[in-house]
Design a protein around this motif. Structure first.
Motif, PDB file in Angstrom:
ATOM      1  N   SER A  38      68.203  -9.816 -54.360  1.00 38.98           N
ATOM      2  CA  SER A  38      68.343 -11.107 -54.379  1.00 38.98           C
ATOM      3  C   SER A  38      68.588 -11.833 -53.123  1.00 38.98           C
ATOM      4  O   SER A  38      68.099 -12.762 -52.333  1.00 38.98           O
ATOM      5  N   ARG A  39      69.608 -11.152 -52.132  1.00 36.98           N
ATOM      6  CA  ARG A  39      69.773 -11.596 -50.834  1.00 36.98           C
ATOM      7  C   ARG A  39      68.490 -11.399 -50.051  1.00 36.98           C
ATOM      8  O   ARG A  39      68.229 -12.316 -49.158  1.00 36.98           O
ATOM      9  N   ALA A  40      67.751 -10.309 -50.178  1.00 37.35           N
ATOM     10  CA  ALA A  40      66.480 -10.232 -49.470  1.00 37.35           C
ATOM     11  C   ALA A  40      65.528 -11.451 -49.764  1.00 37.35           C
ATOM     12  O   ALA A  40      64.997 -11.758 -48.827  1.00 37.35           O
ATOM     13  N   VAL A  41      65.708 -11.951 -51.014  1.00 38.31           N
ATOM     14  CA  VAL A  41      64.732 -13.072 -51.317  1.00 38.31           C
ATOM     15  C   VAL A  41      65.257 -14.100 -50.392  1.00 38.31           C
ATOM     16  O   VAL A  41      64.232 -15.035 -49.891  1.00 38.31           O
ATOM     17  N   ALA A  42      66.520 -14.496 -50.285  1.00 33.28           N
ATOM     18  CA  ALA A  42      67.178 -15.603 -49.810  1.00 33.28           C
ATOM     19  C   ALA A  42      66.810 -15.396 -47.963  1.00 33.28           C
ATOM     20  O   ALA A  42      66.468 -16.473 -47.682  1.00 33.28           O
ATOM     21  N   VAL A  43      66.793 -14.302 -47.662  1.00 32.99           N
ATOM     22  CA  VAL A  43      66.394 -14.078 -46.273  1.00 32.99           C
ATOM     23  C   VAL A  43      65.152 -14.352 -46.066  1.00 32.99           C
ATOM     24  O   VAL A  43      64.823 -15.211 -44.736  1.00 32.99           O
ATOM     25  N   ALA A  44      64.143 -13.738 -46.738  1.00 36.06           N
ATOM     26  CA  ALA A  44      62.955 -14.067 -46.504  1.00 36.06           C
ATOM     27  C   ALA A  44      62.566 -15.572 -46.673  1.00 36.06           C
ATOM     28  O   ALA A  44      61.775 -16.327 -45.956  1.00 36.06           O
ATOM     29  N   ASP A  45      63.355 -16.313 -47.613  1.00 32.31           N
ATOM     30  CA  ASP A  45      62.899 -17.851 -47.759  1.00 32.31           C
ATOM     31  C   ASP A  45      63.318 -18.511 -46.409  1.00 32.31           C
ATOM     32  O   ASP A  45      62.487 -19.463 -45.941  1.00 32.31           O
ATOM     33  N   ASP A  46      64.635 -18.021 -45.817  1.00 38.60           N
ATOM     34  CA  ASP A  46      65.150 -18.761 -44.849  1.00 38.60           C
ATOM     35  C   ASP A  46      64.037 -18.369 -43.651  1.00 38.60           C
ATOM     36  O   ASP A  46      64.240 -19.454 -42.707  1.00 38.60           O
ATOM     37  N   ARG A  47      63.352 -17.208 -43.660  1.00 34.55           N
ATOM     38  CA  ARG A  47      62.416 -17.125 -42.277  1.00 34.55           C
ATOM     39  C   ARG A  47      60.927 -17.663 -42.641  1.00 34.55           C
ATOM     40  O   ARG A  47      59.989 -17.372 -42.163  1.00 34.55           O
ATOM     41  N   GLY A  48      60.921 -18.446 -43.656  1.00 32.36           N
ATOM     42  CA  GLY A  48      59.604 -19.189 -44.088  1.00 32.36           C
ATOM     43  C   GLY A  48      58.520 -18.516 -44.840  1.00 32.36           C
ATOM     44  O   GLY A  48      57.511 -19.041 -44.774  1.00 32.36           O
ATOM     45  N   ALA A  49      59.148 -17.388 -45.448  1.00 36.69           N
ATOM     46  CA  ALA A  49      58.109 -16.674 -46.467  1.00 36.69           C
ATOM     47  C   ALA A  49      57.957 -17.466 -47.747  1.00 36.69           C
ATOM     48  O   ALA A  49      58.893 -17.986 -48.241  1.00 36.69           O
ATOM     49  N   GLU A  50      56.865 -17.451 -48.198  1.00 38.63           N
ATOM     50  CA  GLU A  50      56.425 -18.291 -49.526  1.00 38.63           C
ATOM     51  C   GLU A  50      56.751 -17.427 -50.594  1.00 38.63           C
ATOM     52  O   GLU A  50      56.998 -17.799 -51.822  1.00 38.63           O
ATOM     53  N   THR A  51      56.299 -16.064 -50.294  1.00 42.12           N
ATOM     54  CA  THR A  51      56.375 -15.152 -51.546  1.00 42.12           C
ATOM     55  C   THR A  51      57.066 -13.687 -50.994  1.00 42.12           C
ATOM     56  O   THR A  51      57.122 -13.726 -49.664  1.00 42.12           O
ATOM     57  N   VAL A  52      57.503 -13.194 -51.738  1.00 41.75           N
ATOM     58  CA  VAL A  52      57.958 -11.601 -51.273  1.00 41.75           C
ATOM     59  C   VAL A  52      57.513 -10.781 -52.290  1.00 41.75           C
ATOM     60  O   VAL A  52      57.394 -10.911 -53.447  1.00 41.75           O
ATOM     61  N   HIS A  53      57.163  -9.580 -51.761  1.00 47.69           N
ATOM     62  CA  HIS A  53      56.348  -8.600 -52.635  1.00 47.69           C
ATOM     63  C   HIS A  53      57.051  -7.340 -52.451  1.00 47.69           C
ATOM     64  O   HIS A  53      58.065  -6.731 -51.531  1.00 47.69           O
ATOM     65  N   ALA A  54      56.904  -6.413 -53.536  1.00 42.98           N
ATOM     66  CA  ALA A  54      57.351  -5.013 -53.513  1.00 42.98           C
ATOM     67  C   ALA A  54      56.161  -4.258 -54.441  1.00 42.98           C
ATOM     68  O   ALA A  54      55.579  -4.749 -55.308  1.00 42.98           O
ATOM     69  N   LEU A  55      56.261  -2.860 -53.918  1.00 44.32           N
ATOM     70  CA  LEU A  55      55.335  -1.991 -54.439  1.00 44.32           C
ATOM     71  C   LEU A  55      55.915  -0.948 -55.333  1.00 44.32           C
ATOM     72  O   LEU A  55      56.842  -0.224 -54.760  1.00 44.32           O
ATOM     73  N   VAL A  56      56.078  -0.800 -56.582  1.00 39.72           N
ATOM     74  CA  VAL A  56      56.881   0.024 -57.599  1.00 39.72           C
ATOM     75  C   VAL A  56      55.975   0.896 -58.396  1.00 39.72           C
ATOM     76  O   VAL A  56      54.911   0.351 -59.030  1.00 39.72           O
TER      77      VAL A  56
END
Length: 211
Positions: A154-172
């Motif tokens: 959740s915090r990673a999404v918030a940090v990415a959003d603050d840095r201008g990322a429109e999407t966040v990805h992960a490979l599982v």
């Protein structure tokens, strides 16, 4: 081809998988999870007593002595770490107010900026992610089942959003249900499945969109 990636869940099976791979036989499938940075659940609080902090590489690499994973942290990534205020106190490292600011993290993940390229070893391929990329999600065994992994993502999404990322990805990996549950609980969805098969010199890669 058999689902050889399922052999990576235990240490013994992992050795079998690595031995087969060394002989030119491998089969891997990974789900690519994607979340809209401004729509995912970026407000998950950590459990009581746990603090989540985003550290730059220079700050985070002080933890290399106890965890080799931090040696892999790239200069264009951020380490999102969880610190348990009670654990340092129990270990004799806490301050008078119970904080463990200088203790080792009980969990962490690495977050890359948008547009970075990574070599994904199970797929034996370079993959460029258009948004932020979450990898190396880890929580110490004694700290699991408390919601720390969910709070980290959740915090990673918030940090990415603050840095201008429109999407966040992960490979599982397809059989890694704990990680799947973690990402899904924050609002990630499977956008595509990346598959890779190799038998000696014969190789096949496939990217299958998912609804």
């Amino acid at each position: 081809m058999p689902a050889l990636w399922r052999l990576t869940r235990t240490e013994t099976a992992r050795r079998v998988y690595d031995a087969l791979k060394a002989r030119g036989l491998t089969a891997t499938q990974m789900d690519e999870y994607v979340a809209d940075a401004d729509a995912a659940d970026a407000g998950r609080d950590p459990p009581p007593g746990v603090e989540i902090r985003a550290l730059d590489p220079a700050e985070a690499r002080r933890f290399e002595a106890r965890d080799d994973a931090f040696a892999e942290l790239r200069d264009d990534e951020t380490a999102v770490c969880a610190f348990d205020g009670g654990s340092g106190e129990r270990d004799g490292e806490g301050s008078e107010n119970g904080e463990a600011a200088d203790a080792d993290p009980v969990g962490y993940l690495f977050l890359g900026d948008p547009g970075l390229t990574y070599h994904i070893h199970p797929l034996e391929a370079d993959v460029t992610l258009p948004g932020g990329y979450v990898r190396r999600v880890f929580v110490a065994p004694e700290a699991r089942n408390r919601g720390i992994a969910t709070a980290l993502v959740s915090r990673a999404v918030a940090v990415a959003d603050d840095r201008g990322a429109e999407t966040v990805h992960a490979l599982v990996a397809r059989d890694n249900r704990p990680s799947q549950w973690t990402f899904e609980s924050v609002g990630f969805r499977v956008a595509r499945t990346r598959a890779y098969y190799r038998v000696g010199p014969w190789r096949r890669r496939r990217v299958k969109p998912r609804s």
